[in-house]
Design an enzyme around this catalytic site. Structure first.
Site, PDB file in Angstrom:
ATOM      1  CG  HIS A 197      81.660  -1.184 -13.652  1.00  0.00           C
ATOM      2  ND1 HIS A 197      82.262  -0.160 -14.334  1.00  0.00           N
ATOM      3  CD2 HIS A 197      81.279  -2.573 -13.253  1.00  0.00           C
ATOM      4  CE1 HIS A 197      82.901  -1.359 -15.447  1.00  0.00           C
ATOM      5  NE2 HIS A 197      82.137  -2.320 -14.732  1.00  0.00           N
ATOM      6  CB  CYS A 220      85.491  -2.900 -13.917  1.00  0.00           C
ATOM      7  SG  CYS A 220      85.288  -4.440 -13.808  1.00  0.00           S
ATOM      8  CD  GLU A 247      81.764   3.131 -14.031  1.00  0.00           C
ATOM      9  OE1 GLU A 247      81.706   2.384 -14.807  1.00  0.00           O
ATOM     10  OE2 GLU A 247      82.163   3.202 -12.760  1.00  0.00           O
TER      11      GLU A 247
END
Length: 559
Positions: free
Chosen positions: A508, A382, A510
């Site tokens: 994102h 990001c 993750e």
């Protein structure tokens, strides 16, 4: 079929491990082929943690349906290996907002609105609703905070009522406490647990199971003492020793018999107890063949929980490469052009995670510059994509004025800017680009190779985007848009041509990594990081492919 409920509370201290315990219990039930959904009840008045500082609350975890939630939902999803939604995150702010909205509409027909029954009814509706809508056999509810906190009382009262309203074998209450170790006497103390259970019983909830966190082994004599004074069965006192890795917790609780005991209490007949895959993965985690050094350059590194999912995603990807990851948490304000060489001298890869605000941005730009100039694998998440783009544009245009309008609204090279829809936003909460969006991958790019697919779905949390006015020119210069929205209107992934691995994502990744399924971008990054580590230690070689940051810039010109 009506769902069954497991209520998990915490006592003695905060951060005692309720979230991991909750996630681990979910893993044990799933190993028994029991369908599970988890819900977190947070007692703060914020509607969600989306507008809270990471220093206050750690990372904000985003669900597929776009809810900004507590970081514990990340643990739940990673341990269960299933997606949760906004119904899994309930705050006091949401409850009171719903009750007051109904009162303003006249839904209560002029009645006096009180914590009991109106607030507690709303809480019970949320708990039963997630069970009904998910179709799960068991709903696990974690209550945030510590028993005795005044803000948590409505949640505990709602749980007390549900314990009476549901069937005898349809609820279980689990209390997670700490047994502190007194070094001067060399012993664990049970008295704080006794007081915590007494506090819980004072609101009408008798725990069925007590999970005892400790840094030292708990003797059978001590378990019997807790059983006697807290009025639970001896086998319901579950020791939970602090483990080197959170991923060992399901195995520890299974060995202690918690999975079978919970099923007995809920009158569930499990058809399996299959934790073999989990056990095998944990063994690989504990026995790496090598270690790689990764720098995470952020602005909240004093609190690593601010980047919790990033840390876990690096671990997942490292295990796949039979490696351990040694993370250096570098504050972006400490990274300057003169210090970068020293700070990154022993680093095999650099991650720049998300964030907001101008503070520390130039340090992140310097980290991206060092990675590009020296061929160091780089993963930008990001904001990490934004600073990577800014750094590339500064080199390309020969001007340090290239920037994001988030940090310099008057920049002559606004390579990152607000979407038109975001310019009209007044309320900050829940108004970003949130949740899952599809991403089309460009064949032949590193991103496409990492995914091994033509399209992916990823979770977003941002307001600023790559400025399409600069897209063609920067692409020609070597900054490749390797992932876009399906209609091609927005850039989702960028990568630097002729670099071992310099990739940034607008989303994102993750939030979608799992222990047994690392996210493709993290997996690709770790593969490049391991390769660099081997080369740096004389165990491999690579051709220099980095484009040097000092390459001749084109004449600067304002846009």
């Amino acid at each position: 079929m009506t769902a069954k409920y497991i209520f998990i509370t915490g006592g003695v201290v905060s951060s005692v491990g309720k979230g991991i315990t909750t996630a681990a219990i979910g893993r044990l039930l799933k190993a028994r082929n029991v369908s599970v959904v988890i819900q977190k009840l947070d007692p703060y008045l914020n509607v969600d943690p989306g507008t809270m500082s990471p220093y206050q609350h750690g990372e904000v975890y985003v669900t597929a349906d776009g809810a900004e939630t507590d970081l514990d939902l990340g643990h739940y999803e990673r341990f269960l290996d299933q997606d949760l939604g906004r119904a899994s995150s309930v705050t006091t702010g949401q409850i009171y907002q719903a009750v007051i909205s109904r009162e303003r509409r006249g839904d209560y027909l002029g009645r006096t609105i009180q914590p009991i029954p109106h607030v507690t009814n709303e809480i019970k509706d949320r708990i039963r609703g997630i069970g009904r809508d998910s179709g799960a056999e068991v709903v696990i509810i974690e209550v945030g905070g510590t028993v005795g906190d005044i803000e948590g009382q409505p949640f505990l009262e709602a749980i007390r009522q549900m314990r009476n309203e549901e069937g005898r074998h349809d609820t279980v209450a689990i209390h997670v406490t700490l047994l502190p170790y007194i070094s001067t006497t060399g012993e664990l103390k049970t008295k704080p647990t006794q007081h915590s259970v007494r506090e819980l019983r004072s609101v009408g909830i008798q725990p069925d199971i007590i999970v005892c966190r400790s840094d030292k082994p708990i003797s059978a004599e001590m378990r019997d003492k807790i059983s006697l004074f807290c009025d639970v069965e001896p086998r319901a006192v579950i020791p939970l020793l602090t483990m080197p890795s959170i991923y060992e917790v399901p195995l520890v609780l299974e060995e202690a018999g918690l999975g079978d005991f919970v099923c007995d209490r809920l009158n569930i007949s499990p058809t399996s107890r299959d934790l073999d895959d989990w056990r095998t993965w944990v063994e690989r985690l504990k026995n790496p063949q090598r270690t790689v050094n990764v720098a995470v350059v952020g602005k909240y590194v004093e609190l690593p929980d601010a980047y919790l999912s990033v840390k876990e995603s690096l671990i997942h990807a490292a295990v796949e490469r039979n490696a351990a990851v040694n993370i250096s948490w570098l504050h972006s304000e400490d990274v300057e052009s003169g210090s970068a060489g020293k700070l990154f001298a022993e680093i095999d890869g650099i991650v720049v995670p998300g964030g907001f605000g101008e503070r520390g941005i130039e340090g992140k730009v310097q980290a991206a510059r060092f990675a590009r100039a020296n061929g160091v694998p780089y993963l930008g998440l990001c904001l990490g994509l934004h600073v990577m783009t800014v750094e590339f544009a500064r080199d390309h245009f020969g001007s340090d004025e290239a920037n994001s309008t988030e940090f310099n609204p008057e920049t002559p090279y606004p390579v990152i800017t607000l979407l038109d829809a975001q310019r009209r936003v007044v309320d900050k909460g829940g108004s970003m680009r949130l949740g899952e969006y599809p991403c089309r991958l460009v064949v032949g790019t590193r991103a496409h190779g990492a995914y091994g697919a033509s399209e992916a779905t990823e979770r977003h949390r941002h307001r600023y985007e790559f400025n399409n006015e600069y897209r063609a020119e920067l692409e020609e210069a070597g900054l490749i848009p390797s992932g876009t929205t399906p209609d091609g209107s927005l850039v989702e992934i960028c990568e630097v041509r002729d670099h071992p691995w310099m990739v940034g994502s607008q989303f994102h990744p993750e939030f979608r990594s799992r222990p047994n399924r690392p996210h493709p971008l993290f997996a690709g990054f770790l593969a490049a990081t391991v390769e660099r580590s081997l080369a740096r230690n004389g165990q491999g070689s690579r051709e220099p492919r980095a484009r040097h940051a000092a390459a001749s810039p084109r004449a600067a010109r304002a846009r």
